[in-house]
Structures are given as C-alpha cells and as structure tokens.
Design an enzyme around this catalytic site. Structure first.
Site, PDB file in Angstrom:
ATOM      1  N   LYS A 173      46.619  26.994  40.933  1.00  0.00           N
ATOM      2  CA  LYS A 173      45.336  27.021  40.178  1.00  0.00           C
ATOM      3  C   LYS A 173      45.319  28.183  39.398  1.00  0.00           C
ATOM      4  O   LYS A 173      44.995  29.237  39.739  1.00  0.00           O
ATOM      5  CB  LYS A 173      44.176  27.028  40.967  1.00  0.00           C
ATOM      6  CG  LYS A 173      43.002  26.425  40.503  1.00  0.00           C
ATOM      7  CD  LYS A 173      41.807  27.108  41.140  1.00  0.00           C
ATOM      8  CE  LYS A 173      41.277  28.391  40.537  1.00  0.00           C
ATOM      9  NZ  LYS A 173      40.821  28.443  38.976  1.00  0.00           N
ATOM     10  N   GLU A 248      47.798  40.124  46.323  1.00  0.00           N
ATOM     11  CA  GLU A 248      47.942  41.283  45.331  1.00  0.00           C
ATOM     12  C   GLU A 248      46.546  41.410  44.597  1.00  0.00           C
ATOM     13  O   GLU A 248      45.746  40.599  44.187  1.00  0.00           O
ATOM     14  CB  GLU A 248      48.782  40.610  44.114  1.00  0.00           C
ATOM     15  CG  GLU A 248      50.176  40.357  44.567  1.00  0.00           C
ATOM     16  CD  GLU A 248      51.128  41.515  44.793  1.00  0.00           C
ATOM     17  OE1 GLU A 248      50.530  42.626  44.584  1.00  0.00           O
ATOM     18  OE2 GLU A 248      52.296  41.432  45.433  1.00  0.00           O
ATOM     19  N   CYS A 282      46.180  45.245  36.618  1.00  0.00           N
ATOM     20  CA  CYS A 282      45.800  45.759  38.053  1.00  0.00           C
ATOM     21  C   CYS A 282      46.550  47.121  38.475  1.00  0.00           C
ATOM     22  O   CYS A 282      45.736  47.723  39.117  1.00  0.00           O
ATOM     23  CB  CYS A 282      46.363  44.623  39.024  1.00  0.00           C
ATOM     24  SG  CYS A 282      48.115  44.102  39.045  1.00  0.00           S
ATOM     25  N   GLU A 381      37.181  49.947  40.390  1.00  0.00           N
ATOM     26  CA  GLU A 381      37.859  49.338  39.392  1.00  0.00           C
ATOM     27  C   GLU A 381      37.039  48.781  38.206  1.00  0.00           C
ATOM     28  O   GLU A 381      36.332  48.068  38.438  1.00  0.00           O
ATOM     29  CB  GLU A 381      38.714  48.109  40.056  1.00  0.00           C
ATOM     30  CG  GLU A 381      39.880  47.869  39.129  1.00  0.00           C
ATOM     31  CD  GLU A 381      40.733  46.385  39.729  1.00  0.00           C
ATOM     32  OE1 GLU A 381      40.030  45.839  40.436  1.00  0.00           O
ATOM     33  OE2 GLU A 381      41.926  46.588  39.468  1.00  0.00           O
TER      34      GLU A 381
HETATM   35  P1  NAP Z   1      39.225  36.650  40.723  1.00  0.00           P
HETATM   36  O1  NAP Z   1      37.777  36.570  40.410  1.00  0.00           O
HETATM   37  O2  NAP Z   1      39.485  37.197  42.149  1.00  0.00           O
HETATM   38  O3  NAP Z   1      39.845  35.375  40.369  1.00  0.00           O
HETATM   39  C1  NAP Z   1      41.250  35.260  40.761  1.00  0.00           C
HETATM   40  C2  NAP Z   1      41.557  33.966  40.779  1.00  0.00           C
HETATM   41  O4  NAP Z   1      40.842  33.422  42.037  1.00  0.00           O
HETATM   42  C3  NAP Z   1      41.069  32.876  39.965  1.00  0.00           C
HETATM   43  O5  NAP Z   1      41.910  31.652  39.459  1.00  0.00           O
HETATM   44  C4  NAP Z   1      39.479  32.478  40.285  1.00  0.00           C
HETATM   45  O6  NAP Z   1      39.122  31.140  39.713  1.00  0.00           O
HETATM   46  C5  NAP Z   1      40.052  32.164  41.859  1.00  0.00           C
HETATM   47  N1  NAP Z   1      38.763  32.143  42.731  1.00  0.00           N
HETATM   48  C6  NAP Z   1      37.826  33.091  42.551  1.00  0.00           C
HETATM   49  N2  NAP Z   1      36.604  32.722  43.248  1.00  0.00           N
HETATM   50  C7  NAP Z   1      37.337  32.089  44.202  1.00  0.00           C
HETATM   51  C8  NAP Z   1      37.253  31.861  45.684  1.00  0.00           C
HETATM   52  N3  NAP Z   1      36.068  31.913  46.468  1.00  0.00           N
HETATM   53  N4  NAP Z   1      38.205  30.980  46.268  1.00  0.00           N
HETATM   54  C9  NAP Z   1      39.269  31.061  45.671  1.00  0.00           C
HETATM   55  N5  NAP Z   1      39.903  30.979  44.440  1.00  0.00           N
HETATM   56  C10 NAP Z   1      38.878  31.729  44.026  1.00  0.00           C
HETATM   57  O7  NAP Z   1      39.837  37.977  39.887  1.00  0.00           O
HETATM   58  P2  NAP Z   1      39.871  37.841  38.261  1.00  0.00           P
HETATM   59  O8  NAP Z   1      38.366  38.232  37.655  1.00  0.00           O
HETATM   60  O9  NAP Z   1      40.506  36.769  37.774  1.00  0.00           O
HETATM   61  O10 NAP Z   1      40.951  39.075  38.185  1.00  0.00           O
HETATM   62  C11 NAP Z   1      40.474  40.516  38.035  1.00  0.00           C
HETATM   63  C12 NAP Z   1      41.092  41.210  39.471  1.00  0.00           C
HETATM   64  O11 NAP Z   1      42.436  40.666  39.641  1.00  0.00           O
HETATM   65  C13 NAP Z   1      41.105  42.652  39.453  1.00  0.00           C
HETATM   66  O12 NAP Z   1      40.273  43.117  40.473  1.00  0.00           O
HETATM   67  C14 NAP Z   1      42.537  42.880  39.385  1.00  0.00           C
HETATM   68  O13 NAP Z   1      42.897  44.076  39.946  1.00  0.00           O
HETATM   69  C15 NAP Z   1      43.259  41.787  39.966  1.00  0.00           C
HETATM   70  N6  NAP Z   1      44.504  41.509  39.904  1.00  0.00           N
HETATM   71  C16 NAP Z   1      45.556  41.888  40.773  1.00  0.00           C
HETATM   72  C17 NAP Z   1      46.897  41.928  40.392  1.00  0.00           C
HETATM   73  C18 NAP Z   1      47.734  42.589  41.354  1.00  0.00           C
HETATM   74  O14 NAP Z   1      49.087  42.004  41.124  1.00  0.00           O
HETATM   75  N7  NAP Z   1      47.724  43.010  42.231  1.00  0.00           N
HETATM   76  C19 NAP Z   1      47.332  41.306  39.218  1.00  0.00           C
HETATM   77  C20 NAP Z   1      46.260  40.775  38.390  1.00  0.00           C
HETATM   78  C21 NAP Z   1      44.844  41.043  38.499  1.00  0.00           C
HETATM   79  P3  NAP Z   1      38.356  31.127  38.371  1.00  0.00           P
HETATM   80  O15 NAP Z   1      38.331  32.182  37.784  1.00  0.00           O
HETATM   81  O16 NAP Z   1      38.659  29.853  37.753  1.00  0.00           O
HETATM   82  O17 NAP Z   1      36.813  30.848  39.233  1.00  0.00           O
END
Ligand code: NAP
Ligand code: MG
Length: 485
Positions: A173, A248, A282, A381
């Site tokens: 997804k 991650e 990240c 962050e």
């Molecule tokens: P996010 O809101 O956690 O979303 C990540 C993914 O999870 C998206 O596909 C999102 O879908 C989905 N999601 C959201 N709520 C969910 C739930 N309740 N249950 C299951 N899936 C759910 O994060 P983001 O805003 O996309 O990305 C930013 C964050 O990711 C930052 O904190 C960053 O540090 C972290 N990140 C970490 C890494 C690493 O390797 N450590 C790499 C990249 C990013 P939708 O967006 O479609 O709602």
C-alpha cells in the site's frame, strides 16, 4: 491524467470511489487512484495467500526466481526515464534526484536481492553423534508492506525485493499523496511474468486501507515505513495476530562537527545531508552540533552554500530543491519555522515561502543558529528543509548531545582524524553512523533505527533474513531406535 484501479491477482480492479494525486509543484491533479474498500483489502490479501500456499513462488527453483527478479530490474531500467519523470511529478523532488538517486537505487536493490536468491542457506549444527541437526530458511508467507511518500519507488523495493527474493508474496500500500510509481509497477510485474497474486498493490487512506491490511489475520509479516505515531498502530496490529513486525520510523539525526574537520567538506556534506529531497528524508542531517571553536566559521560556510540552492519545479533540470509533498505538510513545516523564530530568533537563511513561487508547496531552505537544546525545533522531526545549529564545548558534550534524542536512526561525524571518527562512531546510539559523509545508503548494508526510530533492519543480508523463518530439522541417527519408557 493516468488512471489506476487496484492491482490484485495480476488484474486491475475498479472501485466505486476514487481520489487524485497532485503534482505538488503545480497543485494540479496528475492521476486518479482507486479507494479500496475493506472487501478489496481482503481480496488482495487472499490473492497473496493463495499464491503463497500454492508454492508457485516459494517453491520455484531459486535460480528461476532470481531470473524473474532480474527481469523486473531490466524492465525498470528500460523505463527508467518514464519512472523518473513520474516520481518527480508525484513527489515534487528534482528530476536530477529521481534520475540519479531514486530510480537507480530502486533498480540496484532488485539486482542485489536477485543475486542473493541462490544463496539463501541454512547451517548444520553438530549437536551429537546420534542426531543430525540443520536449519533451513523458509519464507514467512504473506507480507503487508505500507510505504511513505518521500522515496516511493526506493522504499517499495526496499520491501518488495527482499520479500520476493525470499519467496514471500506481498500486498503493497503506497501513500495516498505519492502512489504513482508504485501503481506503475502493476503492469511491469504482470509483463515480467510474475505469477498471479505474488504482488498485489492497493490504494486508499492509511487509516482505512492501511489499517485493514495490517490487521488482516492472513498476513504473516507487517513491514512499515513511516511516522513513529503510526508505527505504534503497527505494533498493536502485530500484537493482535502475533505477526512479525518491522518498523522504519522517524529520526532527528545529528551531524557532529569536530574542530579538526575540513569545514568546506563538512558544509558541503551537511547540505547534502540536510536538503536532499527537500529535507523530507528520514535520516536527514537536521541538527548540526558543532564545537564552539569553529562554530562561526561553519555557519558562514553553510549559509553561503544554502543561498545557492535553486528552488523550483523539479522538472526543471537546474532545480535542486522541489516543493514539499502537500499543502498540509507545508503548513506543518511553516509552523515549525514560526516556532523556531520564537525559540531561536531570526533564521540566518530562509524562513518562509519563496517570493517568486505563487503555486506549489515551496518552502525556503532555512537555517537557525544557536538553537537551544530544549527547543522544539531541536528535538522534533520537522521533515522539511530546516536545519538547526547548536554549539557545544568539547567532544564529550557533543556526543552527549548527539545521543540526547528519543530517535536513533543515523548520525554523522565530521573530523580530520579518521581513527577518532571510528572511536566516536561506536559511542553514538544510531543504526547508521557516517564519518565525513551523510545520507549515503547502500543496498548491500543494513539500515534501520535504534530507540524510537524503528525495529529491525532493512537492506543487506539482514534485510533478506528479515523475510524468512528459520526451521530446525532434527533427525535421529542412532543405530537403535530412541526409547524412553
Ligand atoms: P505516515 O503518516 O506514517 O504514513 C506512512 C504510510 O502509512 C502511508 O502509506 C499512510 O497512508 C499509511 N498510514 C497512515 N496511517 C495509517 C494507519 N493508521 N494504519 C496503517 N497505515 C497508515 O508517514 P508519512 O507522513 O507518509 O511519512 C513521514 C514519516 O515517515 C516521517 O516521520 C519519516 O521519518 C518517516 N520515514 C521513515 C523512513 C525510514 O526509513 N525510517 C523512511 C521514510 C519516512 P496514507 O498516507 O495513504 O494515509
Ligand atoms: Mg502526488
């Protein structure tokens, strides 16, 4: 406008409701995506379950499975420019980065794991002369992969490549704001000859579709990249079904600059660390922790270089920083900048929306100096082009500050003394420590977080092993039958 349904069992499936993905540089819709219903999630998981249980993928001879993955890599290589343009359109990142970072790294990850397929081995354990004991590595089963929007293709393959290499089937997804390149994989997988149900790709909100996928009882492994907040939900889902869970998550990675560092090289490297992908990274270098003896010199060098970063539409060949992913995310980042002004005073560089950009979610690369360690912009962050600098007196205080965070994804140390760099690398609690470089990630080496930055490792051999179970096989070798009673 591209249109995508759900990719389930090697077929496209339409849904009643759809949503659009936006080009964040122009605010125009570029693709229509399907909003999956709960029944669609079930369909996708069951397609993956059926494919896995049939053995069509997991029992395929290793060499053949490797060849299939290499075919996927070759097809992506042939279409690299198309995928690079799509990645830039959907995320806003400079085409210079899509071409030179995202697409090549994604392809390399498939090549790498394809090469490991034939080398998934167990070991024999000399337990006694009346028993033969050996292990085999078997795939886990159905993997649910939920990915974020910042490096969509790279992070999709960071899960897909090792999961498929190890013989699992997958439901992916992508994030709703940047699903384009992941959806484009549907046809590519189908054309590559991957059997039905081995890869399924579904779209829709995380709270509904992502949540249903992660909580599905027929899923064996949850692999999530995203925010720490959603990561907690993933752990709850894995607790419910006792499924394996890999996370991650976020970071607040420091760049520690010592007095003997080459300051020009440090400034160049910190810029790359902080502003690659608009800082939506990240492991971004977000906190510069610098020895006070060289503080002013370093800030001057960083500030001068930041003024040269060309911000604009990522499709422009000269642009090196695109817009942020969405209006909402820009608002969040601008709010942090306003908080930063109250915590640390006027920024040395940037501090708002660029004057010449009337459309698109642009933010100026922004530098705050003398940022207090207790402040929000120092601790939280931001996930945008905002860099903080804080001076400290001596190496022990610098290392203490580097570790003073709930995160532990990455850190860099900048020094002219290579041996000292190695010693200090051991003192930092983070999954990756760079010396005299930042943001270098190799598919062959493990990547992941200490503390609240995650659980488990992706990439490298560790990343492959994370997609398998170890089975122990014990055979009685005694000449007499074993008898107890
Ligand atoms: P996010 O809101 O956690 O979303 C990540 C993914 O999870 C998206 O596909 C999102 O879908 C989905 N999601 C959201 N709520 C969910 C739930 N309740 N249950 C299951 N899936 C759910 O994060 P983001 O805003 O996309 O990305 C930013 C964050 O990711 C930052 O904190 C960053 O540090 C972290 N990140 C970490 C890494 C690493 O390797 N450590 C790499 C990249 C990013 P939708 O967006 O479609 O709602
Ligand atoms: Mg988009």
């Amino acid at each position: 406008m591209k249109e995508f349904g759900l990719f389930i069992n090697n077929d496209w499936r339409q849904t009643h409701t759809t949503f659009e993905s936006i080009n964040p540089a122009t605010e125009e819709a570029i693709a229509t995506l399907a909003s999956a219903e709960i029944e669609d999630v079930d369909r996708a998981v069951m397609a993956a379950r059926t494919a896995f249980d049939s053995g069509v993928w997991s029992c395929m001879p290793a060499g053949e499975r490797g060849r299939m993955l290499r075919r996927v890599a070759d097809m992506l290589r042939d279409r690299a420019e198309e995928f690079a343009v799509a990645e830039t359109l959907d995320t806003g990142k400079p085409i210079f980065e899509s071409r030179n970072v995202d697409i090549p790294i994604a392809i390399d990850s498939i090549d790498y794991y394809a090469s490991l397929v034939v080398d998934i081995v167990g070991k024999s354990i000399p337990v006694s002369d009346t028993a033969l004991d050996y292990t085999v590595r078997e795939p886990l089963g159905v993997v649910a992969a939920v990915i974020p929007w910042n490096f969509p293709l790279v992070l999709a393959f960071r899960k897909l490549a090792p999961a498929l290499a190890a013989g699992n089937t997958v439901v992916v997804k992508p994030a709703s704001v940047a699903p384009l390149t992941t959806m484009m994989l549907g046809d590519l997988f189908k054309e590559s000859g991957l059997p039905d149900g081995v890869v399924n790709i579904i779209t829709g909100s995380g709270s509904k579709v992502g949540n249903a996928l992660l909580n599905h009882p027929a899923v064996d492994k949850l692999s999530f990249t995203g925010s720490t907040e959603v990561g907690r939900n993933v752990i709850a889902a894995s607790m419910k079904n006792i499924s394996t869970c890999a996370l991650e998550l976020g970071g607040k990675s420091p760049a520690v600059v010592l007095p003997d560092a080459n300051l020009d090289a440090a400034a160049d490297g910190i810029l790359f660390g902080a502003f690659l992908n608009q800082g939506e990274c990240c492991c971004a270098a977000t906190r510069v922790l610098v020895d006070k003896s060289i503080h002013k010199d370093l800030v001057a060098r960083i500030a001068e270089r930041m003024k040269g970063i060309i911000v604009g539409n990522g499709l422009d060949e000269d642009v090196r920083m695109g817009p942020l992913i969405s209006a909402q995310h820009r608002e969040d980042v601008i709010n942090y900048i306003e908080v930063g002004k109250s915590e640390a005073g006027k920024p040395v560089v940037g501090g708002g929306i660029p004057e010449n950009q009337h459309r698109g979610y642009f933010v100026e690369p922004t530098l705050f100096d003398n940022v207090p360690p207790g402040s929000r912009i120092y601790r939280e962050e931001i996930f945008g082009p905002v860099l903080t600098v804080t001076p400290f007196d001596g190496v022990d205080k610098l290392i203490e500050a580097a570790n003073d965070t709930p995160y532990g994804l990455a850190a860099s140390i900048w020094t002219g003394d290579a041996a000292n760099g190695q010693r200090l690398a051991r003192r930092i609690r983070a999954g990756t420590v760079w010396v005299n470089v930042h943001n270098f990630v190799f598919n062959q080496a493990p990547y992941g977080g200490y503390k609240q930055s995650g659980i488990g490792r992706e990439l490298g051999r560790e990343g492959l092993e994370a997609y398998s179970e170890v089975k122990n096989v014990i055979t009685w070798l005694g000449q007499e039958a074993f008898k107890w009673y």
